[in-house]
Design a protein around this motif. Structure first.
Motif, PDB file in Angstrom:
ATOM      1  N   ASP A   1      -1.744  -3.229  -7.720  1.00 54.19           N
ATOM      2  CA  ASP A   1      -0.688  -2.975  -8.698  1.00 54.19           C
ATOM      3  C   ASP A   1       0.592  -2.489  -8.013  1.00 54.19           C
ATOM      4  O   ASP A   1       1.700  -2.915  -8.344  1.00 54.19           O
ATOM      5  CB  ASP A   1      -1.153  -1.950  -9.728  1.00 54.19           C
ATOM      6  N   LYS A   2       0.437  -1.588  -7.050  1.00 56.60           N
ATOM      7  CA  LYS A   2       1.600  -1.012  -6.365  1.00 56.60           C
ATOM      8  C   LYS A   2       2.053  -1.860  -5.182  1.00 56.60           C
ATOM      9  O   LYS A   2       3.152  -1.680  -4.671  1.00 56.60           O
ATOM     10  CB  LYS A   2       1.269   0.407  -5.899  1.00 56.60           C
ATOM     11  N   LYS A   3       1.152  -2.767  -4.736  1.00 60.45           N
ATOM     12  CA  LYS A   3       1.444  -3.687  -3.631  1.00 60.45           C
ATOM     13  C   LYS A   3       1.759  -2.958  -2.323  1.00 60.45           C
ATOM     14  O   LYS A   3       2.733  -3.279  -1.623  1.00 60.45           O
ATOM     15  CB  LYS A   3       2.585  -4.635  -4.012  1.00 60.45           C
ATOM     16  N   TYR A   4       0.943  -1.980  -2.010  1.00 60.83           N
ATOM     17  CA  TYR A   4       1.030  -1.338  -0.699  1.00 60.83           C
ATOM     18  C   TYR A   4      -0.316  -0.742  -0.328  1.00 60.83           C
ATOM     19  O   TYR A   4      -1.210  -0.621  -1.163  1.00 60.83           O
ATOM     20  CB  TYR A   4       2.144  -0.283  -0.657  1.00 60.83           C
ATOM     21  N   TYR A   5      -0.442  -0.370   0.951  1.00 65.36           N
ATOM     22  CA  TYR A   5      -1.673   0.256   1.440  1.00 65.36           C
ATOM     23  C   TYR A   5      -1.585   1.764   1.232  1.00 65.36           C
ATOM     24  O   TYR A   5      -0.632   2.412   1.680  1.00 65.36           O
ATOM     25  CB  TYR A   5      -1.898  -0.072   2.918  1.00 65.36           C
ATOM     26  N   GLU A   6      -2.572   2.288   0.570  1.00 67.12           N
ATOM     27  CA  GLU A   6      -2.602   3.718   0.258  1.00 67.12           C
ATOM     28  C   GLU A   6      -3.584   4.425   1.188  1.00 67.12           C
ATOM     29  O   GLU A   6      -4.682   3.938   1.442  1.00 67.12           O
ATOM     30  CB  GLU A   6      -3.023   3.920  -1.198  1.00 67.12           C
ATOM     31  N   THR A   7      -3.201   5.578   1.689  1.00 68.51           N
ATOM     32  CA  THR A   7      -4.065   6.315   2.611  1.00 68.51           C
ATOM     33  C   THR A   7      -3.933   7.809   2.375  1.00 68.51           C
ATOM     34  O   THR A   7      -3.012   8.270   1.683  1.00 68.51           O
ATOM     35  CB  THR A   7      -3.715   5.979   4.076  1.00 68.51           C
TER      36      THR A   7
ATOM     37  N   PHE B   1       0.238 -16.739   2.638  1.00 73.87           N
ATOM     38  CA  PHE B   1       1.291 -15.870   3.165  1.00 73.87           C
ATOM     39  C   PHE B   1       1.529 -14.686   2.230  1.00 73.87           C
ATOM     40  O   PHE B   1       1.828 -13.574   2.667  1.00 73.87           O
ATOM     41  CB  PHE B   1       2.588 -16.665   3.341  1.00 73.87           C
ATOM     42  N   GLU B   2       1.353 -14.936   0.919  1.00 67.58           N
ATOM     43  CA  GLU B   2       1.629 -13.896  -0.078  1.00 67.58           C
ATOM     44  C   GLU B   2       0.417 -13.020  -0.385  1.00 67.58           C
ATOM     45  O   GLU B   2       0.556 -11.827  -0.645  1.00 67.58           O
ATOM     46  CB  GLU B   2       2.133 -14.551  -1.375  1.00 67.58           C
ATOM     47  N   ILE B   3      -0.785 -13.607  -0.338  1.00 67.37           N
ATOM     48  CA  ILE B   3      -1.969 -12.871  -0.799  1.00 67.37           C
ATOM     49  C   ILE B   3      -2.951 -12.497   0.302  1.00 67.37           C
ATOM     50  O   ILE B   3      -3.862 -11.691   0.068  1.00 67.37           O
ATOM     51  CB  ILE B   3      -2.731 -13.675  -1.867  1.00 67.37           C
ATOM     52  N   ASP B   4      -2.773 -13.068   1.500  1.00 74.12           N
ATOM     53  CA  ASP B   4      -3.768 -12.838   2.550  1.00 74.12           C
ATOM     54  C   ASP B   4      -3.558 -11.488   3.225  1.00 74.12           C
ATOM     55  O   ASP B   4      -3.097 -11.376   4.358  1.00 74.12           O
ATOM     56  CB  ASP B   4      -3.727 -13.963   3.587  1.00 74.12           C
ATOM     57  N   LYS B   5      -3.923 -10.444   2.479  1.00 74.06           N
ATOM     58  CA  LYS B   5      -3.890  -9.081   2.998  1.00 74.06           C
ATOM     59  C   LYS B   5      -5.294  -8.498   2.838  1.00 74.06           C
ATOM     60  O   LYS B   5      -5.885  -8.583   1.767  1.00 74.06           O
ATOM     61  CB  LYS B   5      -2.876  -8.231   2.234  1.00 74.06           C
ATOM     62  N   PRO B   6      -5.840  -7.909   3.907  1.00 70.49           N
ATOM     63  CA  PRO B   6      -7.186  -7.322   3.787  1.00 70.49           C
ATOM     64  C   PRO B   6      -7.242  -6.250   2.707  1.00 70.49           C
ATOM     65  O   PRO B   6      -6.245  -5.555   2.454  1.00 70.49           O
ATOM     66  CB  PRO B   6      -7.420  -6.713   5.179  1.00 70.49           C
ATOM     67  N   LYS B   7      -8.386  -6.114   2.088  1.00 74.96           N
ATOM     68  CA  LYS B   7      -8.553  -5.095   1.054  1.00 74.96           C
ATOM     69  C   LYS B   7      -8.475  -3.689   1.658  1.00 74.96           C
ATOM     70  O   LYS B   7      -7.924  -2.769   1.070  1.00 74.96           O
ATOM     71  CB  LYS B   7      -9.896  -5.278   0.348  1.00 74.96           C
ATOM     72  N   VAL B   8      -9.041  -3.538   2.878  1.00 78.96           N
ATOM     73  CA  VAL B   8      -9.080  -2.237   3.542  1.00 78.96           C
ATOM     74  C   VAL B   8      -8.692  -2.382   5.009  1.00 78.96           C
ATOM     75  O   VAL B   8      -9.099  -3.344   5.675  1.00 78.96           O
ATOM     76  CB  VAL B   8     -10.493  -1.603   3.453  1.00 78.96           C
ATOM     77  N   LEU B   9      -7.899  -1.467   5.510  1.00 77.30           N
ATOM     78  CA  LEU B   9      -7.530  -1.425   6.933  1.00 77.30           C
ATOM     79  C   LEU B   9      -8.040  -0.120   7.544  1.00 77.30           C
ATOM     80  O   LEU B   9      -7.950   0.948   6.921  1.00 77.30           O
ATOM     81  CB  LEU B   9      -6.007  -1.474   7.100  1.00 77.30           C
ATOM     82  N   ASP B  10      -8.569  -0.199   8.764  1.00 74.99           N
ATOM     83  CA  ASP B  10      -8.924   1.005   9.510  1.00 74.99           C
ATOM     84  C   ASP B  10      -7.645   1.593  10.090  1.00 74.99           C
ATOM     85  O   ASP B  10      -6.773   0.856  10.569  1.00 74.99           O
ATOM     86  CB  ASP B  10      -9.904   0.678  10.638  1.00 74.99           C
ATOM     87  N   VAL B  11      -7.542   2.919  10.050  1.00 71.27           N
ATOM     88  CA  VAL B  11      -6.334   3.589  10.534  1.00 71.27           C
ATOM     89  C   VAL B  11      -6.556   4.113  11.956  1.00 71.27           C
ATOM     90  O   VAL B  11      -7.533   4.834  12.214  1.00 71.27           O
ATOM     91  CB  VAL B  11      -5.925   4.743   9.603  1.00 71.27           C
TER      92      VAL B  11
ATOM     93  N   ILE C   1      -8.971   5.352   6.396  1.00 67.88           N
ATOM     94  CA  ILE C   1      -8.718   3.964   6.030  1.00 67.88           C
ATOM     95  C   ILE C   1      -7.480   3.896   5.141  1.00 67.88           C
ATOM     96  O   ILE C   1      -7.021   4.911   4.603  1.00 67.88           O
ATOM     97  CB  ILE C   1      -9.914   3.328   5.279  1.00 67.88           C
ATOM     98  N   ALA C   2      -6.953   2.702   5.003  1.00 68.88           N
ATOM     99  CA  ALA C   2      -5.848   2.440   4.075  1.00 68.88           C
ATOM    100  C   ALA C   2      -6.302   1.321   3.147  1.00 68.88           C
ATOM    101  O   ALA C   2      -6.704   0.253   3.606  1.00 68.88           O
ATOM    102  CB  ALA C   2      -4.591   2.039   4.835  1.00 68.88           C
ATOM    103  N   THR C   3      -6.276   1.574   1.856  1.00 68.09           N
ATOM    104  CA  THR C   3      -6.766   0.623   0.854  1.00 68.09           C
ATOM    105  C   THR C   3      -5.600  -0.037   0.132  1.00 68.09           C
ATOM    106  O   THR C   3      -4.674   0.657  -0.317  1.00 68.09           O
ATOM    107  CB  THR C   3      -7.669   1.337  -0.165  1.00 68.09           C
ATOM    108  N   TYR C   4      -5.659  -1.345  -0.006  1.00 66.44           N
ATOM    109  CA  TYR C   4      -4.546  -2.067  -0.646  1.00 66.44           C
ATOM    110  C   TYR C   4      -4.596  -1.886  -2.152  1.00 66.44           C
ATOM    111  O   TYR C   4      -5.605  -2.162  -2.807  1.00 66.44           O
ATOM    112  CB  TYR C   4      -4.602  -3.556  -0.311  1.00 66.44           C
ATOM    113  N   ASP C   5      -3.502  -1.394  -2.710  1.00 65.12           N
ATOM    114  CA  ASP C   5      -3.372  -1.219  -4.159  1.00 65.12           C
ATOM    115  C   ASP C   5      -2.663  -2.449  -4.718  1.00 65.12           C
ATOM    116  O   ASP C   5      -1.470  -2.660  -4.458  1.00 65.12           O
ATOM    117  CB  ASP C   5      -2.574   0.057  -4.469  1.00 65.12           C
TER     118      ASP C   5
END
Length: 386
Positions: free
Chosen positions: A303-309, A264-274, A297-301
């Protein structure tokens, strides 16, 4: 005498009246003006030539001065080593020049008492293997089990001191094998304790340390990069778990053993298509390979704990926004739903109506009110723009 002067003046007056002014030559004035212009041009050209000659000379003098300031001789460098590591060292073999180009073998006079090599490369940067030798020393003399299980890979790093000459120094990398996902927490703790111990002993320690699970080697290095915030042990554990989960998924391996609470806490894809309203959007800043465009794309950071695009790319390619500039590669204004905003390239922070060119994709929701629909299973995020 006065009468004679008066007579002379009257004579000149009569002569002038009789003959008029002396005639001027038709070519004297043009020649004079041409000569005057030529002189001015010559002076300007001369000044330009002098400036052109002075600039390279000034640059060489400046470069030489800076080089002399930045380049240490051997004695200064040894003092720097002693100051950095709170050590006392002596030279036991010297195959270098006065300025230190080449290789030197040194011996420490305090703990850890070891021999190590150093020298200056072709770019006037000193390289040494003191920390690598110290890691081997403490691992081999470990009495408390701190280094238990640590595998140290011994390689080399090249020291090129001239166009044709180079020598090799020791380069170590530490790997801590653990059984599996359930051992990540204790593995992280042990590596952090090793790092803490080495910094206490050496005052500085930058040798690579990584976790290892079977053939998997973690991408997280326990050396904090300069300028980056030091992560807490809990943050590193979370990062290690997430990186390992990504590895399992990317390689089609089973991850059912990971607890649901962790997933629930860590299962986030490394990259998302926008997507925008269900359609992929082109990344104007992405590479074009074989006439194939890149998509946003949006890439999971971690350290910052968010998707960056790339927010500027989304705004530039979506007709829901009215750009007030034709160049999306610099700061530009745009209008969305009747309100004016600005894209800036300073950092990833939002300042009022100024939105970062690259930053948290949530900015689109927080500032512009755009709804974001995450689909982790299909690794995509959809922007709902009315």
């Amino acid at each position: 005498m006065k009468d004679e002067d008066e007579k002379m003046q009257e004579f000149m007056k009569d002569f002038t009246n009789a003959h008029g002014k002396l005639p001027k030559s038709k070519w004297i004035d043009p020649v004079f003006r041409f000569a005057e212009k030529l002189l001015k041009i010559t002076i300007v050209v001369g000044i330009i030539i002098i400036i052109i000659m002075i600039i390279p000379l000034t640059a060489r003098v400046y470069e030489k001065a800076v080089s002399n300031l930045m380049t240490m001789d051997k004695r200064s460098f040894i003092k720097k080593i002693e100051k950095t590591y709170k050590q006392k060292v002596e030279i036991i073999q010297d195959d270098s020049t006065y300025k230190g180009n080449g290789k030197m073998a040194l011996r420490t006079l305090r703990e850890p008492q070891i021999e190590f090599s150093t020298g200056k490369n072709i770019y006037d940067h000193y390289i040494l293997d003191y920390e690598d030798k110290a890691l081997l020393y403490y691992a081999r003399n470990d009495k408390d089990g701190l280094f238990s299980g640590l595998e140290i890979e011994e390689g080399t790093k090249a020291l090129r001191y001239s166009q044709f000459g180079s020598v090799e120094l020791l380069e170590c990398k530490g790997y801590l094998p653990i059984e599996g996902y359930g051992n990540i927490e204790e593995g992280v703790h042990q590596l952090l304790e090793i790092k803490k111990f080495m910094i206490q002993k050496l005052k500085q320690f930058k040798v690579s340390l990584r976790l290892k699970i079977g053939e998997y080697i973690s991408s997280y290095d326990y050396n904090t990069e300069k300028g980056k915030k030091e992560l807490s042990e809990e943050e590193i554990i979370l990062k290690e778990k997430q990186t390992y989960l990504w590895y399992l998924k990317e390689n089609g391996k089973d991850f059912s053993f990971i607890p649901e609470g962790d997933l629930f806490e860590i299962d986030k894809p490394k990259v998302l298509d926008v997507y925008v309203n269900g359609e992929r959007i082109v990344d104007i800043h992405g590479p074009v390979v074989n006439d194939q465009v890149s998509y946003a794309i949006a890439t999971y950071d971690q350290d910052k704990k968010y998707y960056e695009t790339n927010i500027s790319s989304i705004i530039a390619k979506c007709d829901k926004f009215q750009m007030l500039s034709n160049n999306p590669n610099t700061e530009f204004d745009f209008i969305y739903q009747g309100k004016k905003y600005r894209i800036h390239y300073l950092d990833d922070k939002t300042r009022g109506n100024k939105v970062p060119a690259v930053g948290n994709i949530e900015v689109l929701e927080q500032v512009l009110g755009i709804k974001l629909e995450y689909d982790y299973r299909n690794k995509k995020v959809n922007l709902v723009i009315p």
